[in-house]
Design a protein around this motif. Structure first.
Motif, PDB file in Angstrom:
ATOM      1  N   LEU A   1       0.830  -1.207   0.000  1.00 47.51           N
ATOM      2  CA  LEU A   1       0.000   0.000   0.000  1.00 47.51           C
ATOM      3  C   LEU A   1       0.863   1.254   0.000  1.00 47.51           C
ATOM      4  O   LEU A   1       0.575   2.226  -0.716  1.00 47.51           O
ATOM      5  CB  LEU A   1      -0.920  -0.012   1.227  1.00 47.51           C
TER       6      LEU A   1
ATOM      7  N   TRP B   1       2.592   1.732  -3.419  1.00 53.38           N
ATOM      8  CA  TRP B   1       1.635   2.139  -4.452  1.00 53.38           C
ATOM      9  C   TRP B   1       1.126   3.558  -4.242  1.00 53.38           C
ATOM     10  O   TRP B   1       0.716   4.218  -5.196  1.00 53.38           O
ATOM     11  CB  TRP B   1       0.449   1.178  -4.470  1.00 53.38           C
ATOM     12  N   SER B   2       1.143   4.038  -3.013  1.00 52.27           N
ATOM     13  CA  SER B   2       0.570   5.354  -2.706  1.00 52.27           C
ATOM     14  C   SER B   2       1.603   6.477  -2.766  1.00 52.27           C
ATOM     15  O   SER B   2       1.238   7.644  -2.974  1.00 52.27           O
ATOM     16  CB  SER B   2      -0.071   5.340  -1.313  1.00 52.27           C
TER      17      SER B   2
ATOM     18  N   LEU C   1      -6.519  13.095  -3.416  1.00 49.74           N
ATOM     19  CA  LEU C   1      -7.327  12.277  -2.505  1.00 49.74           C
ATOM     20  C   LEU C   1      -8.458  11.564  -3.247  1.00 49.74           C
ATOM     21  O   LEU C   1      -8.746  10.388  -2.984  1.00 49.74           O
ATOM     22  CB  LEU C   1      -7.905  13.154  -1.393  1.00 49.74           C
ATOM     23  N   SER C   2      -9.097  12.249  -4.190  1.00 47.72           N
ATOM     24  CA  SER C   2     -10.195  11.620  -4.923  1.00 47.72           C
ATOM     25  C   SER C   2      -9.673  10.614  -5.948  1.00 47.72           C
ATOM     26  O   SER C   2     -10.359   9.637  -6.275  1.00 47.72           O
ATOM     27  CB  SER C   2     -11.041  12.685  -5.615  1.00 47.72           C
TER      28      SER C   2
ATOM     29  N   TRP D   1      -6.867   8.798  -5.586  1.00 41.18           N
ATOM     30  CA  TRP D   1      -6.108   7.719  -4.962  1.00 41.18           C
ATOM     31  C   TRP D   1      -6.841   6.377  -5.023  1.00 41.18           C
ATOM     32  O   TRP D   1      -6.228   5.372  -5.400  1.00 41.18           O
ATOM     33  CB  TRP D   1      -5.795   8.114  -3.510  1.00 41.18           C
ATOM     34  N   PRO D   2      -8.145   6.281  -4.703  1.00 43.50           N
ATOM     35  CA  PRO D   2      -8.829   4.981  -4.813  1.00 43.50           C
ATOM     36  C   PRO D   2      -8.815   4.435  -6.237  1.00 43.50           C
ATOM     37  O   PRO D   2      -8.665   3.210  -6.429  1.00 43.50           O
ATOM     38  CB  PRO D   2     -10.252   5.280  -4.335  1.00 43.50           C
ATOM     39  N   HIS D   3      -8.952   5.298  -7.234  1.00 45.29           N
ATOM     40  CA  HIS D   3      -8.931   4.835  -8.620  1.00 45.29           C
ATOM     41  C   HIS D   3      -7.535   4.331  -9.008  1.00 45.29           C
ATOM     42  O   HIS D   3      -7.397   3.344  -9.737  1.00 45.29           O
ATOM     43  CB  HIS D   3      -9.361   5.971  -9.562  1.00 45.29           C
ATOM     44  N   TRP D   4      -6.519   5.005  -8.507  1.00 47.44           N
ATOM     45  CA  TRP D   4      -5.133   4.587  -8.738  1.00 47.44           C
ATOM     46  C   TRP D   4      -4.903   3.197  -8.147  1.00 47.44           C
ATOM     47  O   TRP D   4      -4.333   2.319  -8.802  1.00 47.44           O
ATOM     48  CB  TRP D   4      -4.204   5.620  -8.120  1.00 47.44           C
ATOM     49  N   LEU D   5      -5.349   2.987  -6.917  1.00 48.88           N
ATOM     50  CA  LEU D   5      -5.185   1.679  -6.277  1.00 48.88           C
ATOM     51  C   LEU D   5      -5.972   0.604  -7.016  1.00 48.88           C
ATOM     52  O   LEU D   5      -5.512  -0.546  -7.124  1.00 48.88           O
ATOM     53  CB  LEU D   5      -5.635   1.745  -4.816  1.00 48.88           C
ATOM     54  N   LEU D   6      -7.143   0.955  -7.530  1.00 52.61           N
ATOM     55  CA  LEU D   6      -7.938  -0.015  -8.280  1.00 52.61           C
ATOM     56  C   LEU D   6      -7.214  -0.442  -9.552  1.00 52.61           C
ATOM     57  O   LEU D   6      -7.157  -1.635  -9.870  1.00 52.61           O
ATOM     58  CB  LEU D   6      -9.304   0.584  -8.627  1.00 52.61           C
TER      59      LEU D   6
ATOM     60  N   SER E   1      -4.416  -2.745  -8.595  1.00 53.91           N
ATOM     61  CA  SER E   1      -4.929  -4.064  -8.206  1.00 53.91           C
ATOM     62  C   SER E   1      -5.309  -4.883  -9.430  1.00 53.91           C
ATOM     63  O   SER E   1      -5.050  -6.094  -9.487  1.00 53.91           O
ATOM     64  CB  SER E   1      -6.136  -3.907  -7.281  1.00 53.91           C
TER      65      SER E   1
END
Length: 435
Positions: A36, A39-40, A339-340, A342-347, A350
């Motif tokens: 994590l 990736w972040s 911040l908005s 970041w979830p799409h980047w992690l998706l 993955s």
């Protein structure tokens, strides 16, 4: 260390029977947080054939996060406990040091072979397809840098039987001496300016943390909240009044890194992390027993090494498509866009990781082999070859050249030395009946 001494040590402080759920959770949690964080952190942009990299945790006071997210101390601590339990179990079954080391070395090195098989030719292929050299070289280096952990951990595994004997004889005094050595190294490093001296702490710091795992396996770690407060308190004092940066990971442009090589500030944070984990042990074990959580842990455990080895390759895939191919830079860290997004980047990461996991998790467990029967000298050479190969790939990566090929060849040679030919049973003589 002889088998007789080892068995007496086992009787003096019996190791826990079976698997320790707490240790399993720490290892999985540690690896998951490493992924994590990797990736972040990247702040990426591409221009004029060059990729620029930054670190999101260098913004403002984000370095405070690293006092929790830098979880390699927990991984080495859990590894120490697991190695103590494994070695003592081997002794009870009549195992020897060389045979035990052969098994451990195979489990560490075998999953690295497909990584080398893919990344050795890949940079040549990418450059032949016309990709700019600098991004290819950057990705090739990053793919190998992860192997530093396996190189250091292999040393910790190799000295486990000897260090366990010292643990039985001297207990807490062993990590105290290692810590004192780390203090001396840091003093020498910062007073003389010789940075190379600091690399002695790669052994001293990580072996001290590994040794704490032995004490846990013996049930000799008590007062966890005192450990946590002492560790974090010392770390805060060292950062406030010493030459140590606040971040527990290396930052771009920083004059000093607490991680490469490790410092006593990192060791203090390690002490605090371990104390905090032990203080929460009861709740961690209870959480791990929930049906949903236990299923996730059971699924993740046999894939842990694969995720660790290949997660930077997933980052390379996404970066190649999004940043290099489409020209989309990552937003400024801490902004609403970051911040908005970041979830799409992690998706995306993955999704890129999923086929890699399906393809390479089969290499997590090495093939079945006959019991090792090669003796001590041969396994010492095997460990030396494998460790040197991992070190070469850590420093050089898979950048086109002869060094990565030699490093991979050392891995193969070291691995080959751990296998022994199956022993042939003598044919039974036919019985002759009396007339």
């Amino acid at each position: 260390m002889t088998a007789v001494i080892s068995r007496s040590a086992v009787r003096a402080a019996p190791a826990p029977q079976g698997r320790d759920v707490f240790i399993d959770v720490l290892r999985l949690f540690g690896m998951a947080l490493v992924v994590l964080q990797h990736w972040s952190m990247p702040v990426l942009s591409f221009s004029d054939g060059r990729i620029s990299t930054g670190n999101a945790l260098s913004a403002g006071g984000a370095w405070v996060v690293t006092w929790i997210s830098q979880v390699m101390p927990l991984v080495f601590f859990a590894g120490g406990a697991a190695n103590a339990i494994s070695w003592r179990g081997s002794v009870r079954r009549g195992g020897t040091v060389p045979a035990w080391l052969a098994v451990r070395l195979r489990r560490l090195v075998w999953p690295v072979l497909p990584l080398a098989a893919v990344w050795l030719p890949l940079p040549h292929l990418l450059q032949a397809l016309g990709l700019p050299e600098q991004p290819v070289v950057t990705a090739s280096r990053l793919a190998g840098q992860l192997l530093w952990f396996l190189a250091v951990y292999l040393v910790a595994v190799a000295v486990t039987p000897s260090m366990l004997r010292l643990n039985m004889l001297y207990g807490w005094r062993v990590p105290v001496v290692l810590t004192a050595g780390a203090v001396v190294v840091d003093v020498a490093r910062f007073t003389t300016g010789l940075e190379v001296v600091g690399f002695l702490n790669i052994a001293l710091v990580w072996l001290a943390v590994h040794q704490l795992g032995f004490l846990y396996a013996d049930g000799r770690l008590s007062r966890p909240w005192a450990m946590a407060l002492t560790g974090y308190g010392l770390a805060a004092a060292l950062v406030a009044f010493g030459p140590y940066p606040g971040s527990m990971i290396g930052m771009p442009g920083a004059a000093v890194s607490n991680m490469a090589p490790p410092t006593i500030a990192l060791l203090a944070v390690a002490f605090g992390q371990i104390g905090l984990a032990l203080a929460l042990r009861r709740w961690i074990v209870a959480l791990a027993e929930w049906p949903g959580v236990s299923r996730v842990l059971a699924w993740a455990a046999p894939r842990m090494m694969t995720v660790y080895l290949w997660h930077m390759s997933a980052l390379t895939i996404v970066t190649s498509v999004v940043v290099v191919g489409l020209g989309v830079s990552t937003p400024e860290p801490g902004t609403s866009a970051w911040l908005s997004g970041w979830p799409h980047w992690l998706l995306m990461l993955s999704l890129a990781m999923s086929p890699l996991l399906r393809c390479f998790s089969r290499f997590e467990t090495p093939p079945q082999a006959s019991p090792y029967a090669g003796g001590t000298a041969r396994i010492v050479v095997a460990v030396a070859l494998a460790g040197t190969g991992l070190l070469v790939l850590t420093v050089i990566g898979f950048v086109p050249g002869t060094a990565p090929v030699l490093g991979a060849g050392m891995l193969v040679a070291g691995l080959a030395l751990t296998w022994s030919a199956p022993r042939l049973q003598p044919a039974a003589r036919p019985s002759v009946e009396s007339p």
